[in-house]
Design an enzyme around this catalytic site. Structure first.
Site, PDB file in Angstrom:
ATOM      1  N   TYR A  58     -27.712  12.536  -0.223  1.00  0.00           N
ATOM      2  CA  TYR A  58     -28.416  12.299   0.377  1.00  0.00           C
ATOM      3  C   TYR A  58     -28.589  14.077   1.564  1.00  0.00           C
ATOM      4  O   TYR A  58     -29.425  14.537   1.596  1.00  0.00           O
ATOM      5  CB  TYR A  58     -28.241  11.729   1.982  1.00  0.00           C
ATOM      6  N   HIS A  60     -20.310  13.408  -5.447  1.00  0.00           N
ATOM      7  CA  HIS A  60     -19.155  12.598  -4.940  1.00  0.00           C
ATOM      8  C   HIS A  60     -18.007  13.442  -4.816  1.00  0.00           C
ATOM      9  O   HIS A  60     -17.186  12.450  -5.262  1.00  0.00           O
ATOM     10  CB  HIS A  60     -19.741  11.376  -4.896  1.00  0.00           C
ATOM     11  N   GLU A  77     -15.391  13.921  -3.281  1.00  0.00           N
ATOM     12  CA  GLU A  77     -15.133  13.324  -2.006  1.00  0.00           C
ATOM     13  C   GLU A  77     -14.749  12.228  -3.330  1.00  0.00           C
ATOM     14  O   GLU A  77     -13.373  11.370  -2.539  1.00  0.00           O
ATOM     15  CB  GLU A  77     -15.069  12.729  -0.631  1.00  0.00           C
ATOM     16  N   SER A  92       5.108  -0.913  19.557  1.00  0.00           N
ATOM     17  CA  SER A  92       5.501  -2.478  18.986  1.00  0.00           C
ATOM     18  C   SER A  92       5.811  -2.703  17.226  1.00  0.00           C
ATOM     19  O   SER A  92       6.249  -3.287  16.524  1.00  0.00           O
ATOM     20  CB  SER A  92       3.608  -2.455  18.275  1.00  0.00           C
ATOM     21  N   GLY A  93       6.403  -1.309  16.674  1.00  0.00           N
ATOM     22  CA  GLY A  93       6.794  -1.182  15.481  1.00  0.00           C
ATOM     23  C   GLY A  93       6.081  -0.842  14.871  1.00  0.00           C
ATOM     24  O   GLY A  93       6.058  -0.592  13.346  1.00  0.00           O
ATOM     25  N   GLY A  94       4.923  -0.553  14.816  1.00  0.00           N
ATOM     26  CA  GLY A  94       3.931  -0.365  14.084  1.00  0.00           C
ATOM     27  C   GLY A  94       3.486   1.181  13.382  1.00  0.00           C
ATOM     28  O   GLY A  94       4.215   1.692  14.536  1.00  0.00           O
ATOM     29  N   VAL A  95       2.748   1.921  12.851  1.00  0.00           N
ATOM     30  CA  VAL A  95       3.449   3.197  12.698  1.00  0.00           C
ATOM     31  C   VAL A  95       2.560   4.300  13.580  1.00  0.00           C
ATOM     32  O   VAL A  95       3.353   4.741  13.733  1.00  0.00           O
ATOM     33  CB  VAL A  95       1.610   3.262  11.061  1.00  0.00           C
ATOM     34  N   SER A 131       2.237   3.770  16.616  1.00  0.00           N
ATOM     35  CA  SER A 131       2.643   3.472  18.616  1.00  0.00           C
ATOM     36  C   SER A 131       4.323   3.920  17.540  1.00  0.00           C
ATOM     37  O   SER A 131       5.200   4.952  18.765  1.00  0.00           O
ATOM     38  CB  SER A 131       3.255   2.505  19.010  1.00  0.00           C
ATOM     39  N   SER A 132       4.482   4.023  16.790  1.00  0.00           N
ATOM     40  CA  SER A 132       6.123   4.713  16.216  1.00  0.00           C
ATOM     41  C   SER A 132       5.703   6.061  15.759  1.00  0.00           C
ATOM     42  O   SER A 132       6.894   6.868  16.950  1.00  0.00           O
ATOM     43  CB  SER A 132       7.056   4.299  14.810  1.00  0.00           C
TER      44      SER A 132
END
Ligand code: XMP
Length: 529
Positions: free
Chosen positions: A93, A183, A185, A237-240, A242-243
């Site tokens: 586009y 495209h 990408e 939290s132990g998630g990616v 916040s770690s």
């Protein structure tokens, strides 16, 4: 310190103008993968702000979009963006809008062209000629369009064509303006990354400052500048996300950072121990870690509640109560760190200017900054998830943590169906751990996007040995997805499902039967509640 840092890593940046393509974020990620910082703004961002941001950019990429430039009401490239010396790359586009606005022509096709196509590249293209081609100067690309450019604007030459799109690429003869109907990408376009590299690094003359090392150094520098000698609190939290925030801020402000990890009783097996190990002082992370055992408080408040939304509310509110109580104990803390990432920022920016977008509510932060008059620090707000992972690895976090599947804020609370009981959580933890262990052993953990077990509080009859068993059921869920908005149930090998099922029933006496969830999203959601 790296001498390069004297020049800010944001100095050399590109701007992606979003016309609503499903690939816009992918464009930005590709540009960053070739080492160049870029930001995304919607085409209808206030024009004076857009012009100001464009002035800071060394080049502009115009995204694809769902509309047709042949309709008068469709989006246009803001007039002040097209300046003779400013590099512009229009994709799909974006290219059609360039053609329509610069004196060329765009026509509607009878049918959409979607999928693979082979372009034939003309000699002498500044953007494409240095690629490696198949015989006949051909290159496989990914097409997804209805309209196409039927006449290149004055001053432009056609640089690639296909049988169905005679103007598959064009570029201006003297200005750094380029258009691609396909495209680059999308990974199906061979050497798509090289096309972005040529545009961002060569045409726009950017050096490639956007590297994990430089991003980390820059984030540390700006966190120090922002916080000064203030104290920071982070809900870990132990998630990616916040770690990585914890690892980054610990490098930046050391013991000025206190991380609060809340054990809500809804964690996976060994999760608390793993977080404590990852952030132990022996790992050279200089932060204060406070683990709060709030299991009894959560279970108490959840007793008797079985409606999913009600459970989520209780879990979210209890988290805020616990976190607030702990944060108040940290004398002089005035900053709250959050793991907001760039896609969240894009969504909020779009909604701020009236576009319809649903913003995910992050259960662990709601209302806290205002309630406790915290100032916010969000060190990841410029980063995509894959960049967060890269800098997590750069900061030395364990790979299992950095590449862990997402885990919802309410944790096992939405995976124990109906009322939550500590015993149910214990059974689910064991079953889930067996499933994940077998997935890892079989090499499937990284091949699915998310996998987990679900506890169903219905009893079924089974026979184990000679004994009758009348116990609850465990469901296994594994999905493949790119964006978690849609997902396909993972076609795991039967032998693997069988092994998991046998182990669960043999090792957990309180389970009678195991089922595998074969629902895709939509219509099902990924979580069961
Ligand atoms: P659904 O179930 O909506 O899940 O298809 C899509 C993705 O979001 C995760 N999820 C959550 N994440 N808080 C979170 O942080 C929540 O309340 C929550 N609910 C669902 C889910 O695990 C999946 O990855």
């Amino acid at each position: 310190m790296n001498a390069r840092l004297k020049s800010d890593i944001h100095d050399q940046q590109l701007l992606v103008i979003d016309f609503g393509s499903q690939y816009t974020q992918l464009i930005a990620r590709r540009v960053r993968e070739v080492g160049v910082y870029c930001e995304i703004l919607p085409f209808d961002h206030p024009p004076e702000r857009l012009a100001e941001r464009a002035r800071r950019a060394r080049g502009i990429v115009l995204s694809g979009g769902p509309e047709s430039v042949t309709l008068g009401s469709s989006p246009r490239i803001p007039a002040n963006l097209l300046e003779p010396d400013r590099p512009v790359l229009g994709i799909c586009y974006g290219m059609q809008a360039m053609a329509a606005q610069l004196g060329g022509a765009v026509g509607s096709s009878e049918r959409r062209e979607f999928g693979h196509a082979d372009i034939e590249v003309a000699n002498g293209s500044r953007l494409l000629s240095a690629l490696e081609f198949d015989p006949g100067n051909r290159l496989p690309v990914w097409m997804s369009h209805g309209d196409k450019v039927t006449a290149a604007p004055p001053g432009f030459s056609v640089t690639a064509s296909t049988d169905s799109a005679p103007i598959a690429a064009m570029e201006h003869d003297t200005r750094p303006w380029f258009g691609l109907q396909f495209h680059p990408e999308v990974t199906h376009t061979r050497q798509g990354e090289e096309i972005y590299r040529r545009f961002a690094r060569d045409v726009c003359d950017c050096e490639g400052l956007w590297t994990p090392g430089n991003i980390v150094a820059d984030a540390i520098k700006s966190a120090r500048r922002q916080v000064g000698d203030g104290k920071v609190v982070l809900g870990l939290s132990g998630g990616v996300d916040s770690s990585v925030v914890a690892a980054l801020l610990s490098r930046a402000v050391g013991e000025q950072l206190t991380c609060v990890f809340v054990d809500n009783g809804l964690l996976r097996k060994n999760e608390r121990e793993e977080v404590e190990a990852a952030f132990a002082p022996s790992n050279a992370l200089n932060l204060n870690l406070v683990t709060v055992d709030a299991r009894a408080e959560f279970y108490g408040k959840l007793a008797g509640i079985s409606e999913p939304e009600a459970k989520r509310k209780v879990i979210g509110n209890t988290f805020i109560d616990v976190f607030e109580r702990e944060a108040k104990k940290i004398e002089g803390a005035s900053w709250l760190a959050q793991g907001t990432i760039y896609p969240d920022v894009i969504e909020s920016a779009a909604s701020a200017y009236g576009k319809a977008h649903v913003i995910k509510s992050h259960h662990n932060v709601g209302g806290l900054p205002e309630r406790m008059s915290f100032k916010l620090i969000e060190p990841l707000r410029e980063l995509f998830k894959d960049e967060v992972r890269k800098i997590g690895m750069h900061l030395g976090l364990p790979r299992e943590l950095v590449y862990r599947h997402p885990f919802p804020g309410p944790g096992l609370g939405v995976r124990v169906l109906g009322e939550i009981k500590p015993r149910y959580c214990g059974i689910l933890r064991e079953a889930d751990a067996i499933f994940i262990e077998e997935l890892r052993n079989a090499g499937y953990y990284d091949r699915v996007s998310q996998a987990f077990a679900v506890f169903m509080p219905v009893k079924s009859v089974g026979v184990v040995g000679d004994a009758r068993r009348y116990e609850p059921v465990i469901a296994l869920r594994a999905v493949e997805t790119v964006d978690f908005m849609t997902a396909r149930w993972a076609h795991l090998p039967y032998a693997l499902i069988e092994r998991v099922s046998n182990r669960i029933v043999n090792e957990i006496a309180a389970v009678s039967r195991v089922v595998y969830d074969v629902s895709s999203k939509p219509p099902a959601t990924i979580e069961w509640e």
